[in-house]
Enzyme design. Structure first.
Site, short mmCIF file in Angstrom:
data_model
loop_
_atom_site.label_atom_id
_atom_site.label_comp_id
_atom_site.label_asym_id
_atom_site.label_seq_id
_atom_site.Cartn_x
_atom_site.Cartn_y
_atom_site.Cartn_z
N ARG A 79 0.84 -1.19 0.00
CA ARG A 79 0.00 0.00 0.00
C ARG A 79 0.88 1.25 0.00
NH1 ARG A 79 -5.00 1.88 3.88
NH2 ARG A 79 -5.33 3.85 2.81
N ARG A 89 -7.43 -1.29 -2.28
CA ARG A 89 -6.17 -1.27 -1.54
C ARG A 89 -5.70 -2.68 -1.24
NH1 ARG A 89 -10.24 0.82 2.25
NH2 ARG A 89 -10.06 2.61 0.93
N ASP A 94 -6.51 -0.68 10.69
CA ASP A 94 -7.05 0.40 11.51
C ASP A 94 -7.20 -0.05 12.94
OD1 ASP A 94 -7.54 2.28 9.35
OD2 ASP A 94 -9.17 0.95 8.73
#
Length: 177
Positions: A79, A89, A94
């Site tokens: 990425r 992606r 996260d």
């Protein structure tokens, strides 16, 4: 020591990139616990389906260092740092929860606000931490998942043949248990 939960997702060669991310997460943070993997439609743009899972681990690292290491894993999975937010992606990592830390800053909001809005985050988290209390919602992850309206954005569990051994529920990576 805080327990950290991270959502992982990919829609570009997702099985390959997620397996690599699971290995790199274990190398970086030690023993990790992975949820089952789930397929879901792309959100915010037209694109291939995503495959997602949630991983949990304990760390003494400060949250800012965890973020730095997660970004390095995203980069190792292909990425680019300047990748657009709403686009295909290879890897998206996260932080959902970092212990009971509540933080509201432009680059880091904890608990992650869309955790309670995205089934591909909340569902897998409920698989591995159902009794965990959400630090601001005042309910367990299992209760929040039970109340969640899943009809608008259904999840499909990825068959076991497509997942790595690291993604089995309630099993430490490489433990063979």
């Amino acid at each position: 020591m805080p327990r950290v939960f991270v959502a992982a997702g990919s829609n570009v060669e997702p099985e390959h990139h997620l397996a690599r991310a699971a290995r790199l997460l274990e190398e970086e943070f030690g023993e990790v616990r992975c949820s089952p993997w789930y397929r879901n439609r792309a959100v915010g743009f037209e694109g291939e389906d995503f495959i997602n899972f949630v991983v949990g681990f304990d760390t003494e690292l400060p949250v800012t260092e965890v973020v730095t290491r997660l970004r390095a894993i995203e980069t190792a999975c292909g990425r680019p740092r300047d990748a657009p937010k709403w686009a295909p992606r290879t890897m998206d990592l996260d932080i959902l929860l970092y212990g009971d830390l509540v933080r509201d800053e432009p680059r880091l909001r904890l608990p992650r606000p869309d955790l309670l809005k995205r089934p591909y985050m909340l569902g897998p988290l409920a698989d591995i931490a159902p009794e965990l209390l959400h630090p601001t919602a005042g309910a367990s992850i299992a209760e929040l998942w039970q109340r969640f309206d899943r009809s608008a954005h259904p999840l499909e569990r990825v068959p076991a043949a497509l997942t790595s051994p690291r993604s089995a529920p309630h099993r430490s990576p490489g433990s063979g248990r």
